[in-house]
Write an enzyme that holds these catalytic residues in place. Structure first.
Site, PDB file in Angstrom:
ATOM      1  N   LYS A  62       1.138  -1.335  -0.396  1.00  0.00           N
ATOM      2  CA  LYS A  62       0.350   0.192  -0.231  1.00  0.00           C
ATOM      3  C   LYS A  62       0.814   1.341  -0.367  1.00  0.00           C
ATOM      4  O   LYS A  62       2.019   1.159   0.817  1.00  0.00           O
ATOM      5  CB  LYS A  62      -1.189  -0.275   1.134  1.00  0.00           C
ATOM      6  CG  LYS A  62      -1.194   1.205   1.208  1.00  0.00           C
ATOM      7  CD  LYS A  62      -2.815   0.879   2.357  1.00  0.00           C
ATOM      8  CE  LYS A  62      -3.496   2.537   2.569  1.00  0.00           C
ATOM      9  NZ  LYS A  62      -4.672   2.091   3.538  1.00  0.00           N
TER      10      LYS A  62
ATOM     11  N   GLU B 201       7.962  -7.045   1.382  1.00  0.00           N
ATOM     12  CA  GLU B 201       6.468  -7.360   1.997  1.00  0.00           C
ATOM     13  C   GLU B 201       5.103  -8.725   1.736  1.00  0.00           C
ATOM     14  O   GLU B 201       5.135  -8.618   2.815  1.00  0.00           O
ATOM     15  CB  GLU B 201       5.159  -6.014   1.647  1.00  0.00           C
ATOM     16  CG  GLU B 201       5.923  -4.566   2.229  1.00  0.00           C
ATOM     17  CD  GLU B 201       5.805  -4.411   3.454  1.00  0.00           C
ATOM     18  OE1 GLU B 201       5.115  -5.130   4.787  1.00  0.00           O
ATOM     19  OE2 GLU B 201       6.428  -4.024   4.155  1.00  0.00           O
TER      20      GLU B 201
ATOM     21  N   LYS C 108      -2.067  -1.818  -4.256  1.00  0.00           N
ATOM     22  CA  LYS C 108      -2.500   0.198  -3.908  1.00  0.00           C
ATOM     23  C   LYS C 108      -2.094   1.176  -4.110  1.00  0.00           C
ATOM     24  O   LYS C 108      -1.165   1.182  -3.200  1.00  0.00           O
ATOM     25  CB  LYS C 108      -3.667  -0.203  -2.321  1.00  0.00           C
ATOM     26  CG  LYS C 108      -4.387   0.930  -2.490  1.00  0.00           C
ATOM     27  CD  LYS C 108      -4.956   0.729  -0.574  1.00  0.00           C
ATOM     28  CE  LYS C 108      -6.243   1.823  -0.730  1.00  0.00           C
ATOM     29  NZ  LYS C 108      -6.817   1.825   0.444  1.00  0.00           N
TER      30      LYS C 108
ATOM     31  N   TYR D  22     -14.726   1.143  -7.047  1.00  0.00           N
ATOM     32  CA  TYR D  22     -16.685   1.498  -6.764  1.00  0.00           C
ATOM     33  C   TYR D  22     -17.317   1.151  -8.130  1.00  0.00           C
ATOM     34  O   TYR D  22     -18.046   2.794  -8.587  1.00  0.00           O
ATOM     35  CB  TYR D  22     -16.159   3.185  -6.297  1.00  0.00           C
ATOM     36  CG  TYR D  22     -14.857   2.947  -5.482  1.00  0.00           C
ATOM     37  CD1 TYR D  22     -15.648   3.243  -4.716  1.00  0.00           C
ATOM     38  CD2 TYR D  22     -13.630   3.280  -5.059  1.00  0.00           C
ATOM     39  CE1 TYR D  22     -15.044   3.330  -2.900  1.00  0.00           C
ATOM     40  CE2 TYR D  22     -12.409   3.452  -4.557  1.00  0.00           C
ATOM     41  CZ  TYR D  22     -13.881   3.987  -2.955  1.00  0.00           C
ATOM     42  OH  TYR D  22     -12.546   3.705  -1.213  1.00  0.00           O
TER      43      TYR D  22
HETATM   44  C1  PBG Z   1      -7.551   3.383   5.415  1.00  0.00           C
HETATM   45  C2  PBG Z   1      -7.732   3.366   3.508  1.00  0.00           C
HETATM   46  C3  PBG Z   1      -7.567   3.845   3.428  1.00  0.00           C
HETATM   47  C4  PBG Z   1      -8.011   3.388   1.556  1.00  0.00           C
HETATM   48  C5  PBG Z   1      -8.684   2.303   2.336  1.00  0.00           C
HETATM   49  N1  PBG Z   1      -7.920   2.073   3.996  1.00  0.00           N
HETATM   50  C6  PBG Z   1      -7.027   5.414   2.720  1.00  0.00           C
HETATM   51  C7  PBG Z   1      -6.040   5.542   3.664  1.00  0.00           C
HETATM   52  O1  PBG Z   1      -4.438   5.070   3.622  1.00  0.00           O
HETATM   53  O2  PBG Z   1      -5.290   7.042   4.014  1.00  0.00           O
HETATM   54  C8  PBG Z   1      -8.125   4.222   0.562  1.00  0.00           C
HETATM   55  C9  PBG Z   1      -9.101   3.743  -0.755  1.00  0.00           C
HETATM   56  C10 PBG Z   1      -9.325   4.717  -1.925  1.00  0.00           C
HETATM   57  O3  PBG Z   1      -8.737   5.730  -2.035  1.00  0.00           O
HETATM   58  O4  PBG Z   1     -10.795   4.855  -2.264  1.00  0.00           O
HETATM   59  N2  PBG Z   1      -6.804   2.337   6.131  1.00  0.00           N
END
Ligand code: PBG
Length: 327
Positions: A195, A233, A248, A313
């Site tokens: 992430k 990771e 992500k 989405y």
């Molecule tokens: C929170 C989380 C985030 C997203 C999913 N879980 C935001 C962040 O890490 O600030 C982002 C999802 C998206 O932007 O669609 N832990």
């Protein structure tokens, strides 16, 4: 003389259909949905046209519509009132938590649905960070027990897949152990493995009012410049018992998706995040792009790069287009 003519394999729809290498089915999609407390609430999110925060009563209807279209898996995110937030994110495992109640209710109503949770402190934290904060620092090991409490409460409520999105070290193993000790050996973990500290989460933070109150998330989320670090990771998450690995965001990280697909035997998921959704919707609103073609192309590309599963989405709209035969 030209003996090789690649165009021969594109000469008709029949030939093109026959040689098509990848196809995306609705069963590969996970639909992220935002939940608020209360009744009869359908609150639009300005930076995500078409996406709402739902109260449970209306969310049940939305889920029913999606299930009819073949979307079976939902990733639930709570928008929590500021007054319920504290440093330890205690509301995340409070017995009266509307999110936990919603999990129970949705599973009761739709036992064949698959529900995924988000595990991180940010929606519940007065600091707006994914981990526990002390003197301006995000403390890894003090965060782990909170994540485990949150995960256990979600498992008890009946969640199918736990989704740790916090990027703390060792959390997959810590959560797995606590779940197993409590008898939740069947509760899966989809780890947010790679992430990145991305600018593409902006609209999501609007949706949940969950932006960090100070600083940024760079001490725990990955540097967009790094690729090999994702392997490290992935190895750790695998050893710690993750059932799925996630990358992500998706679009700027197709190389990372591809690499993990090649190197790992676990299913690979990609999160097509809020900013990626917003960009396409904004361009479509201005008629700068042909939405009906661009959206499926985007999802197909993420799948082609190696994602077995896509959190997006666009899931409902994609399923609608599939149902009416336009894709
Ligand atoms: C929170 C989380 C985030 C997203 C999913 N879980 C935001 C962040 O890490 O600030 C982002 C999802 C998206 O932007 O669609 N832990």
């Amino acid at each position: 003389m030209m003996t090789e003519r690649p165009r021969r394999n594109r000469k008709s729809a029949a030939v093109r259909n026959m040689i098509r290498e990848t196809g995306l089915s609705v069963s590969k999609l996970i639909f992220p949905v935002f939940l608020v407390d209360g009744k009869n609430q359908q609150i639009p999110i300005a930076s995500m046209p078409g996406i709402h925060r739902w109260s449970l009563d209306l969310l049940l209807k939305e889920i029913e519509e999606c299930m009819k279209l073949g979307v079976q898996t939902f990733d639930l995110f709570p928008a929590v009132d500021e007054s319920l937030k504290d440093k330890e994110a205690t509301y995340s495992y409070h017995p009266d938590n509307f999110y936990l109640k919603a999990i129970r209710e949705i599973k009761k109503e739709f036992p064949e649905s698959c529900l995924m949770s988000d595990v991180a402190l940010d929606p519940y934290s007065s600091d707006g960070h994914d981990g526990y904060v002390e003197n301006g620092k995000i403390l890894n090991d003090k965060t782990l027990p909170i994540l485990a409490k949150m995960s256990l409460a979600q498992a008890e409520a009946g969640i199918d897949i736990i989704g740790p999105s916090d990027m703390m070290d060792g959390r997959v193993g810590y959560i797995r152990e606590e779940l197993d000790e409590a008898g939740f050996t069947e509760t899966s973990i989809m780890s947010y493995t790679a992430k990145y500290a991305s600018a593409f989460y902006g609209p999501f933070r609007d949706a949940l009012d969950s932006a960090p109150k100070f600083g940024d998330k760079k001490t725990y989320q990955m540097d967009p410049a790094n690729k090999r670090e994702a392997l490290r990771e992935a190895e750790l998450d695998t050893l710690e018992g993750a059932d799925f690995l996630m990358v992500k965001p998706a679009l700027c990280y197709l190389d990372v998706i591809h690499m993990l697909k090649e190197k790992s035997a676990l299913p690979i998921a990609a999160y097509n995040v809020s900013g990626e959704y917003a960009m396409l919707k904004a361009a479509a609103e201005k008629n700068w792009i042909q939405y009906e073609r661009a959206m499926p192309e985007m999802l197909l590309s993420i799948h082609r790069a190696g994602a077995d599963i896509i959190l997006t989405y666009f899931a409902k709209e994609f399923a609608q287009m599939r149902a009416n035969g336009s894709i």
